[in-house]
Enzyme design. Structure first.
Site, PDB file in Angstrom:
ATOM      1  N   ALA A 183       0.838  -1.202   0.000  1.00 52.82           N
ATOM      2  CA  ALA A 183       0.000   0.000   0.000  1.00 52.82           C
ATOM      3  C   ALA A 183       0.871   1.250   0.000  1.00 52.82           C
ATOM      4  CB  ALA A 183      -0.938  -0.018   1.213  1.00 52.82           C
ATOM      5  N   PRO A 189      13.374  -2.965 -10.484  1.00 54.14           N
ATOM      6  CA  PRO A 189      13.620  -3.739 -11.714  1.00 54.14           C
ATOM      7  C   PRO A 189      12.749  -5.003 -11.789  1.00 54.14           C
ATOM      8  CG  PRO A 189      15.698  -2.971 -10.834  1.00 54.14           C
ATOM      9  CD  PRO A 189      14.642  -2.606  -9.821  1.00 54.14           C
ATOM     10  N   ALA A 246      11.872  12.066   2.130  1.00 59.39           N
ATOM     11  CA  ALA A 246      12.053  10.689   1.661  1.00 59.39           C
ATOM     12  C   ALA A 246      12.767   9.832   2.708  1.00 59.39           C
ATOM     13  CB  ALA A 246      12.846  10.685   0.369  1.00 59.39           C
ATOM     14  N   GLU A 262       9.900  -5.552 -10.297  1.00 58.64           N
ATOM     15  CA  GLU A 262       8.485  -5.190 -10.437  1.00 58.64           C
ATOM     16  C   GLU A 262       8.169  -4.821 -11.887  1.00 58.64           C
ATOM     17  OE1 GLU A 262       7.774  -2.348  -7.268  1.00 58.64           O
ATOM     18  OE2 GLU A 262       8.679  -3.713  -5.841  1.00 58.64           O
ATOM     19  N   GLY A 304     -17.281  -6.989 -35.603  1.00 59.09           N
ATOM     20  CA  GLY A 304     -18.182  -6.577 -34.517  1.00 59.09           C
ATOM     21  C   GLY A 304     -18.066  -7.475 -33.305  1.00 59.09           C
TER      22      GLY A 304
HETATM   23  C1  LIG Z   1      -5.007  -1.533 -11.574  1.00 63.23           C
HETATM   24  C2  LIG Z   1      -4.137  -0.750 -10.629  1.00 63.23           C
HETATM   25  C3  LIG Z   1      -3.497  -1.405  -9.594  1.00 63.23           C
HETATM   26  C4  LIG Z   1      -2.698  -0.675  -8.700  1.00 63.23           C
HETATM   27  N1  LIG Z   1      -2.107  -1.351  -7.645  1.00 63.23           N
HETATM   28  C5  LIG Z   1      -1.450  -0.633  -6.716  1.00 63.23           C
HETATM   29  C6  LIG Z   1      -0.939  -1.272  -5.536  1.00 63.23           C
HETATM   30  O1  LIG Z   1      -1.055  -2.496  -5.358  1.00 63.23           O
HETATM   31  N2  LIG Z   1      -0.326  -0.514  -4.611  1.00 63.23           N
HETATM   32  C7  LIG Z   1      -0.166   0.836  -4.748  1.00 63.23           C
HETATM   33  O2  LIG Z   1       0.379   1.454  -3.865  1.00 63.23           O
HETATM   34  N3  LIG Z   1      -0.637   1.478  -5.849  1.00 63.23           N
HETATM   35  C8  LIG Z   1      -1.270   0.778  -6.827  1.00 63.23           C
HETATM   36  N4  LIG Z   1      -1.759   1.413  -7.938  1.00 63.23           N
HETATM   37  C9  LIG Z   1      -1.599   2.852  -8.053  1.00 63.23           C
HETATM   38  C10 LIG Z   1      -0.512   3.266  -9.018  1.00 63.23           C
HETATM   39  O3  LIG Z   1       0.746   2.950  -8.505  1.00 63.23           O
HETATM   40  C11 LIG Z   1      -0.712   4.764  -9.262  1.00 63.23           C
HETATM   41  O4  LIG Z   1      -1.919   4.908  -9.992  1.00 63.23           O
HETATM   42  C12 LIG Z   1       0.448   5.372  -9.987  1.00 63.23           C
HETATM   43  O5  LIG Z   1       1.542   5.457  -9.130  1.00 63.23           O
HETATM   44  C13 LIG Z   1       0.104   6.773 -10.519  1.00 63.23           C
HETATM   45  O6  LIG Z   1      -0.383   7.584  -9.509  1.00 63.23           O
HETATM   46  P1  LIG Z   1      -1.747   8.421  -9.681  1.00 63.23           P
HETATM   47  O7  LIG Z   1      -2.785   7.486 -10.172  1.00 63.23           O
HETATM   48  O8  LIG Z   1      -1.985   9.154  -8.417  1.00 63.23           O
HETATM   49  O9  LIG Z   1      -1.412   9.422 -10.853  1.00 63.23           O
HETATM   50  P2  LIG Z   1      -0.765  10.876 -10.723  1.00 63.23           P
HETATM   51  O10 LIG Z   1       0.516  10.738  -9.976  1.00 63.23           O
HETATM   52  O11 LIG Z   1      -1.802  11.805 -10.201  1.00 63.23           O
HETATM   53  O12 LIG Z   1      -0.465  11.200 -12.233  1.00 63.23           O
HETATM   54  C14 LIG Z   1      -1.426  11.806 -13.108  1.00 63.23           C
HETATM   55  C15 LIG Z   1      -0.742  12.121 -14.425  1.00 63.23           C
HETATM   56  O13 LIG Z   1       0.346  13.027 -14.189  1.00 63.23           O
HETATM   57  C16 LIG Z   1       1.539  12.502 -14.761  1.00 63.23           C
HETATM   58  N5  LIG Z   1       2.707  12.869 -13.935  1.00 63.23           N
HETATM   59  C17 LIG Z   1       2.900  12.610 -12.635  1.00 63.23           C
HETATM   60  N6  LIG Z   1       4.109  13.057 -12.243  1.00 63.23           N
HETATM   61  C18 LIG Z   1       4.682  13.614 -13.348  1.00 63.23           C
HETATM   62  C19 LIG Z   1       5.945  14.224 -13.596  1.00 63.23           C
HETATM   63  N7  LIG Z   1       6.865  14.361 -12.629  1.00 63.23           N
HETATM   64  N8  LIG Z   1       6.188  14.671 -14.839  1.00 63.23           N
HETATM   65  C20 LIG Z   1       5.273  14.544 -15.826  1.00 63.23           C
HETATM   66  N9  LIG Z   1       4.085  13.937 -15.646  1.00 63.23           N
HETATM   67  C21 LIG Z   1       3.796  13.485 -14.427  1.00 63.23           C
HETATM   68  C22 LIG Z   1       1.344  11.005 -14.765  1.00 63.23           C
HETATM   69  O14 LIG Z   1       2.158  10.370 -15.732  1.00 63.23           O
HETATM   70  C23 LIG Z   1      -0.146  10.892 -15.105  1.00 63.23           C
HETATM   71  O15 LIG Z   1      -0.305  11.004 -16.495  1.00 63.23           O
HETATM   72  C24 LIG Z   1      -2.527   0.711  -8.858  1.00 63.23           C
HETATM   73  C25 LIG Z   1      -3.150   1.367  -9.916  1.00 63.23           C
HETATM   74  C26 LIG Z   1      -3.949   0.656 -10.788  1.00 63.23           C
HETATM   75  C27 LIG Z   1      -4.623   1.397 -11.909  1.00 63.23           C
END
Ligand SMILES: Cc1cc2nc3c(=O)[nH]c(=O)nc-3n(C[C@H](O)[C@H](O)[C@H](O)COP(=O)(O)OP(=O)(O)OC[C@H]3O[C@@H](n4cnc5c(N)ncnc54)[C@H](O)[C@@H]3O)c2cc1C
Length: 351
Positions: free
Chosen positions: A131, A249, A185, A251, A349
């Site tokens: 998480a 890597p 961090a 993952e 289709g």
């Molecule tokens: C099916 C699924 C399973 C998942 N499983 C897990 C899980 O088990 N554990 C977990 O912790 N998370 C999980 N996630 C979450 C996933 O890791 C996040 O969705 C991902 O890290 C992106 O974060 P966000 O959705 O908040 O997008 P955001 O960070 O809000 O990004 C939105 C947009 O902004 C862009 N963006 C962000 N930062 C930058 C930057 N520095 N420069 C340019 N563009 C940028 C992104 O590319 C994206 O297009 C899962 C997601 C999905 C869809």
């Protein structure tokens, strides 16, 4: 599924890996494939899937035998992951459980933590999740707001997580939390939460998605959850980001492994279909356009597979760098979208 690429067996597929692949294929065909359609329609698969997979030796294949695992390498994980994708059961979060959660415990856990959690992950008694993401924080993980504050001999965990794979079934959740919010961090740690008896832990919604319907991607909430000191993964606070980065890597390679297998499946299903379906007095496969399309798809999928094999080979030898793993993830997942779309068009289709 027909092997449409028909490539020579790569070096990473040793005899025991091939045997495991065959065992996984037989097991998945007998136990899971007959129920897949129902699970996709229900948008859920049952908890017993985990214990069945564990009993069949398909969980934690790369964990040492002394901790209840299969004693294999990433190669063993890779063939199992591929079989799930070949079967169309890529929604099952086993690759995250075995290839991400268990390795964190193996690499960073104390001896006591490994003995406590790994054997139960191998049987499926514990289902793992990681998480990290929060409603306000995804890509930018340094912004996590979940905290694990020192309290007496242990910690108190507060925060909410979202998009968590295995979220409805998981009962061992590795939570990214700030143990020292002032240190950015360097103030993040991984806290391992056994959720079965954790007062203050709550599962939220199973989220609706564009696809992967039966996957239980969910919200999780932690409100004043009291944790013993041994919940901190490892012995020192503040190592969370280092631990997360170090495992990337593998993952990324897991994602690429699934992507290539899903393309192989799409090609196999399409070839099968165009050989049966007729239009204008011919089988669809006899049209030159169909042959061009399939030849191009097969060329690209073959290149993807050869690159993936190269990456797996390097990873098994401990030599896969983060840039190459990123290239594999980026390129294969991008190609997956294109390949599936091109294949879909040949179904008309019915696609
Ligand atoms: C099916 C699924 C399973 C998942 N499983 C897990 C899980 O088990 N554990 C977990 O912790 N998370 C999980 N996630 C979450 C996933 O890791 C996040 O969705 C991902 O890290 C992106 O974060 P966000 O959705 O908040 O997008 P955001 O960070 O809000 O990004 C939105 C947009 O902004 C862009 N963006 C962000 N930062 C930058 C930057 N520095 N420069 C340019 N563009 C940028 C992104 O590319 C994206 O297009 C899962 C997601 C999905 C869809």
């Amino acid at each position: 599924m027909t092997d449409v690429l028909n490539l020579p067996r790569p070096a990473w597929m040793t005899e025991d890996v091939v045997l495991l692949e065959e065992q996984a294929r037989r097991f998945i065909a007998a136990e899971f494939i007959p129920q897949l359609e129902k699970w996709h329609e229900d948008h859920f698969y049952p908890r017993e899937v985990w214990t069945k997979a564990g009993a069949a030796g398909l969980l934690c294949a790369s964990m040492p035998e002394e901790y209840g695992g299969g004693g294999g390498t990433f190669a063993h994980e890779a063939v199992i992951d591929r079989e799930y994708s070949f079967a169309g059961f890529d929604t099952f979060g086993a690759s995250l459980h075995s290839g991400i959660v268990a390795p964190y415990i193996l690499r960073y856990g104390t001896e006591e933590q490994k003995r406590r959690w790994l054997p139960k992950l191998a049987t499926g008694e514990l289902v793992g999740a990681i998480a990290m993401s929060e409603p306000g924080t995804g890509s930018d993980l340094q912004g996590v707001r979940t905290t694990a504050k020192r309290s007496g001999n242990g910690y108190v965990l507060n925060g909410s997580k979202t998009f968590i794979t295995n979220g409805q079934h998981a009962n061992l959740v590795i939570v990214v939390a700030k143990t020292d919010p002032k240190r950015g961090a360097k103030g993040a740690s991984l806290m391992v939460v056994e959720t079965d008896d954790a007062a203050g832990f709550r599962r939220g919604r199973k989220l609706k998605k564009l696809g992967m319907d039966s996957a239980d991607t969910s919200e999780l909430f932690f409100e004043e959850v009291a944790l013993p000191a041994e919940s901190l993964l490892g012995i020192e606070e503040g190592h969370g980001f280092y631990q997360l980065m170090k495992e990337l890597p593998q993952e990324r390679l897991i994602v690429a492994t699934h992507a290539v297998a899903m393309m192989e499946r799409a090609l196999a299903l399409t070839i099968d279909y165009v050989k049966q379906r007729a239009a204008f007095g011919k089988k669809i496969v006899e049209f030159q356009n169909t042959q061009f399309e399939l030849a191009e798809c097969k060329s690209e999928v073959t290149v993807a597979r050869v690159f993936l094999d190269h990456c797996i080979e390097r990873h098994v030898k401990g030599a896969l760098d983060t840039v190459t793993a990123s290239m594999a993830k980026y390129w294969t997942t991008d190609l997956l979208g294109k390949t599936v779309d091109r294949c879909l068009q040949l179904f008309g289709g019915y696609g």
